[in-house]
Design a protein around this motif. Structure first.
Motif, PDB file in Angstrom:
ATOM      1  N   ARG A 115     -16.029   2.507  -5.303  1.00  0.00           N
ATOM      2  CA  ARG A 115     -16.754   1.629  -5.932  1.00  0.00           C
ATOM      3  C   ARG A 115     -16.197   0.452  -6.392  1.00  0.00           C
ATOM      4  O   ARG A 115     -16.620  -0.704  -6.316  1.00  0.00           O
ATOM      5  CB  ARG A 115     -17.457   2.250  -6.961  1.00  0.00           C
ATOM      6  N   ARG A 116     -15.138   0.704  -6.786  1.00  0.00           N
ATOM      7  CA  ARG A 116     -14.326  -0.468  -7.511  1.00  0.00           C
ATOM      8  C   ARG A 116     -13.838  -1.332  -6.569  1.00  0.00           C
ATOM      9  O   ARG A 116     -14.011  -2.500  -6.754  1.00  0.00           O
ATOM     10  CB  ARG A 116     -13.054   0.234  -8.399  1.00  0.00           C
ATOM     11  N   THR A 117     -13.516  -0.948  -5.368  1.00  0.00           N
ATOM     12  CA  THR A 117     -13.042  -1.697  -4.571  1.00  0.00           C
ATOM     13  C   THR A 117     -14.045  -2.591  -3.816  1.00  0.00           C
ATOM     14  O   THR A 117     -14.050  -3.753  -3.610  1.00  0.00           O
ATOM     15  CB  THR A 117     -12.313  -0.813  -3.140  1.00  0.00           C
ATOM     16  N   LEU A 118     -15.297  -1.938  -3.761  1.00  0.00           N
ATOM     17  CA  LEU A 118     -16.437  -2.644  -3.159  1.00  0.00           C
ATOM     18  C   LEU A 118     -16.692  -3.876  -4.053  1.00  0.00           C
ATOM     19  O   LEU A 118     -17.137  -4.735  -3.785  1.00  0.00           O
ATOM     20  CB  LEU A 118     -17.506  -1.763  -2.973  1.00  0.00           C
ATOM     21  N   GLU A 119     -16.561  -3.576  -5.407  1.00  0.00           N
ATOM     22  CA  GLU A 119     -17.170  -4.454  -6.255  1.00  0.00           C
ATOM     23  C   GLU A 119     -16.084  -5.597  -6.314  1.00  0.00           C
ATOM     24  O   GLU A 119     -16.551  -6.822  -6.434  1.00  0.00           O
ATOM     25  CB  GLU A 119     -17.127  -4.098  -7.661  1.00  0.00           C
ATOM     26  N   GLU A 120     -14.832  -5.284  -6.388  1.00  0.00           N
ATOM     27  CA  GLU A 120     -13.802  -6.421  -6.558  1.00  0.00           C
ATOM     28  C   GLU A 120     -13.345  -6.739  -5.393  1.00  0.00           C
ATOM     29  O   GLU A 120     -12.539  -7.685  -5.239  1.00  0.00           O
ATOM     30  CB  GLU A 120     -12.545  -5.831  -7.443  1.00  0.00           C
ATOM     31  N   LYS A 121     -13.777  -6.450  -4.214  1.00  0.00           N
ATOM     32  CA  LYS A 121     -13.189  -6.819  -2.731  1.00  0.00           C
ATOM     33  C   LYS A 121     -12.035  -6.437  -2.474  1.00  0.00           C
ATOM     34  O   LYS A 121     -11.910  -6.172  -1.332  1.00  0.00           O
ATOM     35  CB  LYS A 121     -13.533  -8.389  -2.746  1.00  0.00           C
ATOM     36  N   ARG A 122     -11.015  -6.409  -3.635  1.00  0.00           N
ATOM     37  CA  ARG A 122      -9.870  -5.773  -3.315  1.00  0.00           C
ATOM     38  C   ARG A 122      -9.154  -5.356  -4.459  1.00  0.00           C
ATOM     39  O   ARG A 122      -9.398  -5.584  -5.380  1.00  0.00           O
ATOM     40  CB  ARG A 122      -8.728  -7.095  -2.986  1.00  0.00           C
ATOM     41  N   SER A 123      -8.452  -4.104  -4.334  1.00  0.00           N
ATOM     42  CA  SER A 123      -7.897  -3.545  -5.583  1.00  0.00           C
ATOM     43  C   SER A 123      -6.676  -2.832  -5.213  1.00  0.00           C
ATOM     44  O   SER A 123      -6.398  -2.368  -4.138  1.00  0.00           O
ATOM     45  CB  SER A 123      -8.909  -2.681  -6.126  1.00  0.00           C
ATOM     46  N   HIS A 124      -5.885  -2.624  -6.432  1.00  0.00           N
ATOM     47  CA  HIS A 124      -4.739  -2.082  -6.069  1.00  0.00           C
ATOM     48  C   HIS A 124      -4.826  -0.756  -6.837  1.00  0.00           C
ATOM     49  O   HIS A 124      -4.876  -0.493  -7.872  1.00  0.00           O
ATOM     50  CB  HIS A 124      -3.503  -2.650  -6.941  1.00  0.00           C
ATOM     51  N   SER A 171       1.874  19.935   2.207  1.00  0.00           N
ATOM     52  CA  SER A 171       2.789  19.207   1.122  1.00  0.00           C
ATOM     53  C   SER A 171       2.122  17.947   0.568  1.00  0.00           C
ATOM     54  O   SER A 171       1.279  17.418   1.300  1.00  0.00           O
ATOM     55  CB  SER A 171       4.195  19.190   1.628  1.00  0.00           C
ATOM     56  N   LEU A 172       2.565  17.290  -0.503  1.00  0.00           N
ATOM     57  CA  LEU A 172       2.208  16.125  -0.830  1.00  0.00           C
ATOM     58  C   LEU A 172       3.105  14.973  -0.845  1.00  0.00           C
ATOM     59  O   LEU A 172       4.403  15.075  -0.507  1.00  0.00           O
ATOM     60  CB  LEU A 172       1.904  16.453  -2.366  1.00  0.00           C
ATOM     61  N   ALA A 173       2.496  13.901  -0.536  1.00  0.00           N
ATOM     62  CA  ALA A 173       3.214  12.570  -0.412  1.00  0.00           C
ATOM     63  C   ALA A 173       3.021  11.810  -1.324  1.00  0.00           C
ATOM     64  O   ALA A 173       1.766  11.614  -1.642  1.00  0.00           O
ATOM     65  CB  ALA A 173       2.936  11.967   1.154  1.00  0.00           C
ATOM     66  N   ASP A 174       3.889  11.000  -1.733  1.00  0.00           N
ATOM     67  CA  ASP A 174       3.750   9.940  -2.917  1.00  0.00           C
ATOM     68  C   ASP A 174       3.413   8.676  -1.953  1.00  0.00           C
ATOM     69  O   ASP A 174       4.151   8.088  -1.230  1.00  0.00           O
ATOM     70  CB  ASP A 174       4.998   9.717  -3.752  1.00  0.00           C
ATOM     71  N   VAL A 175       2.286   8.058  -2.354  1.00  0.00           N
ATOM     72  CA  VAL A 175       1.969   6.858  -1.627  1.00  0.00           C
ATOM     73  C   VAL A 175       1.382   5.882  -2.764  1.00  0.00           C
ATOM     74  O   VAL A 175       0.905   5.974  -3.706  1.00  0.00           O
ATOM     75  CB  VAL A 175       0.787   6.738  -0.742  1.00  0.00           C
ATOM     76  N   ASP A 176       1.730   4.671  -2.233  1.00  0.00           N
ATOM     77  CA  ASP A 176       1.058   3.402  -3.201  1.00  0.00           C
ATOM     78  C   ASP A 176      -0.116   2.924  -2.467  1.00  0.00           C
ATOM     79  O   ASP A 176      -0.017   2.367  -1.349  1.00  0.00           O
ATOM     80  CB  ASP A 176       2.302   2.587  -3.305  1.00  0.00           C
ATOM     81  N   VAL A 177      -1.116   2.775  -3.046  1.00  0.00           N
ATOM     82  CA  VAL A 177      -2.325   2.388  -2.266  1.00  0.00           C
ATOM     83  C   VAL A 177      -3.172   1.233  -2.764  1.00  0.00           C
ATOM     84  O   VAL A 177      -3.228   0.885  -3.633  1.00  0.00           O
ATOM     85  CB  VAL A 177      -3.619   3.495  -2.510  1.00  0.00           C
ATOM     86  N   TYR A 178      -3.587   0.285  -1.532  1.00  0.00           N
ATOM     87  CA  TYR A 178      -4.141  -0.868  -1.712  1.00  0.00           C
ATOM     88  C   TYR A 178      -5.468  -0.721  -0.949  1.00  0.00           C
ATOM     89  O   TYR A 178      -5.337  -0.133  -0.043  1.00  0.00           O
ATOM     90  CB  TYR A 178      -3.460  -1.910  -1.205  1.00  0.00           C
TER      91      TYR A 178
END
Lengths: 238, 866
Positions: free
Chosen positions: B410-419, B431-438
């Motif tokens: 939702r946030r991304t839709l509102e702001e068009k882009r988000s980190h 297993s888990l992977a650490d990711v940085d998401v945009y």
């Protein structure tokens, strides 16, 4: 001036001496030195303090020449004993060297002074004479140092190191006698004191003799020591 | 006649071949003198001339003559338009309109009829027949109202009269041929340009049931109408099957830049891009053959020289006598094409970028929340194939609560882009992977689509963690180096080392063991052993490891199981190498991380540092010890020298000096009482005297500075002398003794105690800074006790006496030695800041016989009896 004039010997008889030393050659050497002196007579020899004490008791000499290191009883102990029992006998310590400590002890013990064993004959004779005449027997410097220490001891010591039994003089000293005594304590000669007070030497001598008698000392040095110990006089802070 | 187009043929009533055989004069009206004028070229422009048909009839036409210059060779072009005479003109107009309308009606799928002026049906489309069951010819000439249901007649008549255009009416019932009633809606369109009696409304009747189709058809109809009458949005042209242009609508100019007049008689194919010319030709051919429209695309040349992409629809009206051509509908799609191309290229680029990206990228359809696309990087990170991912939803790969996923969407839709930030994604293997998401919004077709970039930062995080740890280790090693280099106290070294190790490696415990005299490792220092279970170190693994390290000098790694089975402990043993021997073992116990190479390396380096520091400390200690011993020895040497000198001095004092003095005295006496007679004798004697004097002098020197000792006066007196001296110097010192003044103790005792007292008092003088000193000498039951108490700085008797000169150390030691020799005890009590107390007790023999020379004096009387 011979020994027979003035002093204790009074009336021309020669002064009677005893020698105490554990080495016979020392005794004989002194005898040699003193032979030929008319006013001196050696009346006995002792090889240790004990003997010396007994000898003094028997012979009642005028003066004892006392070595320090002797077996059985050392010279100082003997000196003390002699002074206790026969206070009129003067003691001259025989030492091999001048050492303040020695001499202080000796004087405290009751000796009139000291004389070096290897002193020239004249010196020996003079020293003996002086003692018998009530003169200063210690050289000035030594005397001053000694008496200062004595005064300090008298002031600082917990208990005055008086001989057992001695409390004060039998008779109190007069003011003049105390004055003279103070100067004696400074190491001044009779002549010097006479000049100081503008009196005759004879008068000084009389005062000194009275003081000696009252304090039951054997000589002027001892009188000064006694007076200091009894706090009759305080060492002048000159 | 060189050439004539179809219209010409039609209008003139000839076949083309026939027309070619004739000359121009065959078609011109001979009675019209104006032709001569026209042909002479005197008048140009549109001329009103008459032309003759093949049947001889004449008609008026607007004629334009082109070309035909006076120079021969230039053909004459005659372009004419029928200009009907007044009544004829009207009639022709009507006819033309009617023709057009007929065409329209026929082409429309719904049934359509044309009314004549008297409301009779003049034309019916074929579909009328289908709907109502009649053949169109059967209905010609009758009134439409005849077909209408009696009950609907009123409204039908009313509507017919109103002739509303374009409006649909209420459904009327029409009689089918078979007698049934068909509901039809009417749409009446007045297609004629002006009001006249001869108006002929066209009625479109539609099946009520097919309303949708009808509306669509209406639209198409209008389009066609426009196409035919030149009001098209696109360009329209009528062309021959070979591409020759018969007519071009004005809109042509807008599309291709040519005025419509320019194109007439030109061939469309000439304007087509050479590469597509063949296709275009085939399109026309196909269109002329087929009934339905043919669509195509080709490029045509704009008047400005550029190529335009055109979408083309060709309809076949060849058989229609009023049209007789192909209708070509053109639309400029150049921009569109370019846009499409650009889009295609950009898509291609985008695709390439996405595919090649290091970061994982995937597209999510917001509405269905399904993964549309995923690039290779994402597949690698998560361990899925692209196909597998396309079957998943974001919830399947994001290892967080679905609510948070929705929130982020939702946030991304509102702001068009988000980190979105750092998240954990779940791999295929769990297993888990650490990711940085945009995330950003992109449109994909016409759906809302999220483009999510998930950069795998596990590696980065690992690197950061490693870096942090390495930095920590580095700092710790540096600190270790500093610490180890700053102290030579073995205790400190070891404790600090162990603490550092623990900090650096997260150890539970660390132990340093050193080989004892039996070669067995024994714990020397440890840190943290209380954290291990009790017998951990004695497990066989641990013992073996220690042994192996001591023997082989290689580090050993082993694992221990805790007795409750609660966990495993890793143990590491490292050799402590000092010089070329292995002096001990460093044991470290900790978690699994200890087994890593870097942990072993770090510990090894720390161990080496510590070993060298320990070695240094040991060497320094040895050195210090040696120095102390040396100092001791030197001190003892000095003291011994001193004592020897003193002894000699005393001996000389006691013996030689006195003998010399006595000798001197005797010689003097001799010289006095028995002087030699002869000069020689005198000289000899003098010389003897001199020699002896010298002896005396020398002896004097030797015995100079001798101080009285206990030997001289007795211990008590001697002590008194000493204390008096100190008092002279200003010390507050007092001396107490329960001995009598003349009381003597055995010589050895006196000497020893005196010396001790001297040393102690010297110490007081040198160190204590004491305001007060108290000396006591007491004779007790069977022993003598000497005490010296000061209130000075004090010291710690156990600690090495740093800064002491040799004398002090010697003093203390030699004091103890003396006392030990006498069988006594020597006690020193001190505390820093509280002064010191030296107490010496020496046993006294029961009796006190004089041991000196002349011991025992026997006096015996020799009597006559014995």
């Amino acid at each position: 001036m011979g020994f027979s004039e003035g002093g204790r010997t009074g009336g021309g008889r020669p002064a009677r001496l005893v020698i105490a030393d554990d080495h016979d050659f020392v005794r004989s050497g002194i005898k040699v030195m003193l032979s030929g002196e008319a006013g001196l007579q050696i009346v006995g020899e002792a090889t240790d303090g004990q003997e010396a004490l007994e000898l003094c008791g028997r012979e009642r000499p005028d003066l004892a020449l006392m070595d320090v290191r002797m077996p059985r009883m050392d010279g100082l102990t003997a000196t003390r004993s002699i002074k206790r029992s026969f206070p009129e006998i003067s003691v001259l310590i025989l030492t091999m060297h001048e050492n303040e400590d020695y001499l202080l002890e000796a004087v405290k013990a009751g000796a009139a002074g000291y004389v070096l064993k290897d002193a020239p004959q004249q010196e020996l004779v003079t020293a003996i004479r002086k003692v018998l005449e009530g003169e200063v027997t210690l050289n000035r410097r030594l005397a001053t140092g000694l008496l200062r220490r004595l005064a300090n001891d008298a002031r600082g010591a917990a208990a005055p190191r008086t001989e057992a039994g001695r409390s004060g003089p039998a008779q109190p000293l007069t003011a003049r006698e105390l004055e003279v005594l103070e100067h004696v304590a400074l190491g001044q000669t009779n002549r010097e004191i006479a000049q100081e007070f503008v009196i005759s030497v004879g008068t000084v001598k009389n005062h000194v003799e009275h003081v000696i008698a009252k304090l039951e000392a054997s000589d002027r040095t001892q009188a000064a020591v006694r007076a200091l110990e009894l706090r009759l006089i305080d060492f002048p802070r000159s | 006649m060189l050439d004539a187009n179809a219209s010409a043929c039609v209008l003139l009533g000839y076949e083309r071949d026939e027309l070619m055989e004739r000359g121009l004069n065959h078609v011109t009206d001979p009675t019209d003198e104006r032709w001569e004028v026209a042909l002479s070229g005197q008048e140009r422009g549109e001329l009103d001339l008459r032309l003759r048909r093949s049947d001889g009839s004449v008609f008026a036409a607007w004629v334009v003559l082109t070309g035909g210059a006076e120079n021969d060779g230039d053909p004459l072009g005659v372009v004419f338009r029928e200009r009907p005479l007044e009544a004829e003109a009207e009639q022709r107009e009507q006819d033309a309109a009617a023709r057009v309308c007929r065409v329209l009606v026929d082409t429309v799928p719904d049934p359509g009829v044309l009314y004549g002026a008297d409301n009779t049906l003049s034309h019916l489309s074929p579909s009328v027949g289908q709907v109502l069951g009649y053949d169109p010819e059967e209905l010609l000439g009758i009134s439409a109202l005849d077909l209408v249901h009696p009950e609907d007649l009123a409204s039908a008549a009313h509507e017919a009269r109103a002739a509303a255009s374009g409006k649909s009416s209420s459904p009327l019932r029409y009689r089918h041929k078979d007698g049934s009633w068909v509901h039809l809606e009417k749409v009446t369109s007045n297609l004629l340009p002006h009001d006249s009696n001869a108006e002929g409304p066209v009625v479109d009747s539609r099946d009520f049931a097919e309303r949708e189709r009808a509306e669509d058809a209406l639209r198409q109809t209008r389009d066609r109408y426009r196409a035919l009458v030149g009001d098209s949005l696109g360009a329209m042209a009528m062309v021959e099957p070979d591409g020759a242009v018969v007519y071009a609508s004005p809109a042509f100019e807008g599309v291709l830049g040519y005025a419509s007049e320019e194109l007439i008689e030109k061939n469309v194919l000439d304007y087509v891009h050479p590469e597509e010319e063949q296709r275009a030709r085939e399109t026309f051919v196909e269109a002329s053959r087929s009934g339905g429209p043919v669509a195509s695309e080709f490029r045509m040349r704009h008047a400005d020289g550029s190529w335009r992409h055109l979408r083309v629809r060709v309809s076949n009206y060849l058989d229609d006598p009023s049209v007789g051509a192909l209708i070509v509908d053109l639309n400029d799609v150049t921009k569109q094409k370019k846009a499409e191309e650009a889009l295609r290229q950009s898509e291609g680029r985008y695709r390439a970028v996405v595919e090649q990206a290091n970061e994982g990228i995937y597209l999510v359809d917001v509405q269905t929340m399904s993964i549309l696309e995923a690039n290779a990087a994402l597949c690698d990170t998560l361990g899925y194939t692209a196909d597998e991912l396309r079957r998943l939803k974001p919830y399947d790969i994001v290892a967080h609560e679905p609510e948070s996923v929705d929130r982020n969407v939702r946030r991304t839709l509102e702001e068009k882009r988000s980190h979105i930030g750092e998240q954990k994604y779940r791999r295929k293997d769990g297993s888990l992977a650490d990711v940085d998401v945009y995330a950003g919004v992109v449109s994909h077709a016409d759906r809302a689509v999220l483009s999510v970039v998930a950069q795998d930062v596990s590696g980065r995080k690992r690197t950061e963690e490693n870096l942090r740890r390495s930095l920590g280790v580095l700092l710790a090693l540096r600190e270790a180096g500093q610490i180890l280099g700053s102290t030579l106290e073995t205790e400190e070294i070891v404790t600090r080392l162990l603490t550092i190790m623990r900090g650096v490696s997260g150890l539970t415990a660390a132990v340093i063991s050193v080989e004892d005299e039996f070669g067995q490792p024994k714990i020397w220092r440890e840190v943290g052993l209380e954290g291990l279970w009790r017998k951990a170190r004695y497990a066989s693994h641990a013992e073996e490891a220690r042994r192996a390290v001591l023997d082989a000098g290689e580090h050993q790694l082993f694992r221990l199981q805790s007795p409750e089975g609660s966990g495993q402990l890793v143990g590491l043993c490292l050799p402590l190498r000092m010089k070329d021997r292995i002096a001990g073992v460093l044991e470290a116990y900790g978690p699994e991380s200890l087994a890593g190479d870097d942990a072993v390396d770090i510990l090894r380096s720390l161990a080496a540092q510590a070993a060298s520091a320990l070695e240094n400390a040991r060497l320094y200690g040895e050195l210090a010890e040696r120095e102390r011993r040396l100092a001791d020895l030197i001190g003892q040497l000095f003291t011994a020298q001193e004592e020897e000198r003193r002894r000699v001095a005393y001996e000389v004092h006691d013996g030689l000096a006195q003998v010399a003095a006595a000798a001197h005295q005797h010689l003097q006496g001799f010289a006095r009482f028995h002087p030699p007679d002869s000069e020689d004798g005198q000289a000899l004697l003098s010389q003897a005297l001199e020699l002896v004097q010298r002896t005396v002098g020398e002896a004097r020197r030797v015995i100079a500075n001798l101080r009285p000792t206990a030997d001289d006066f007795g211990l008590g007196t001697a002590l008194r002398i000493e204390t008096d001296r100190l008092r002279e110097e200003g010390y507050r010192i007092d001396y107490e003794s329960n001995l009598d003044e003349d009381e003597r103790l055995p010589v050895a005792v006196e000497t020893a105690l005196f010396r001790i007292a001297q040393e102690a008092l010297t110490n007081v003088r040198r160190h204590a800074g004491s305001p007060r000193v108290h000396v006591t000498l007491d004779r007790l039951e069977g022993r003598a006790r000497l005490g010296i108490r000061d209130w000075g700085r004090g010291f710690d008797p156990a600690a090495p006496r740093v800064g002491d000169g040799p004398g002090e150390r010697v003093g203390l030691n030699s004091m103890q030695e003396r006392v030990a020799l006498l069988g006594g005890s020597f006690l020193v009590k001190s505390r820093p800041g509280l002064g010191a107390l030296v107490t010496v007790e020496v046993p006294l023999p029961a009796e006190e016989p004089d041991k000196d020379e002349g011991s025992g004096l026997l006096i015996a009387e020799l009597g006559e009896d014995s």
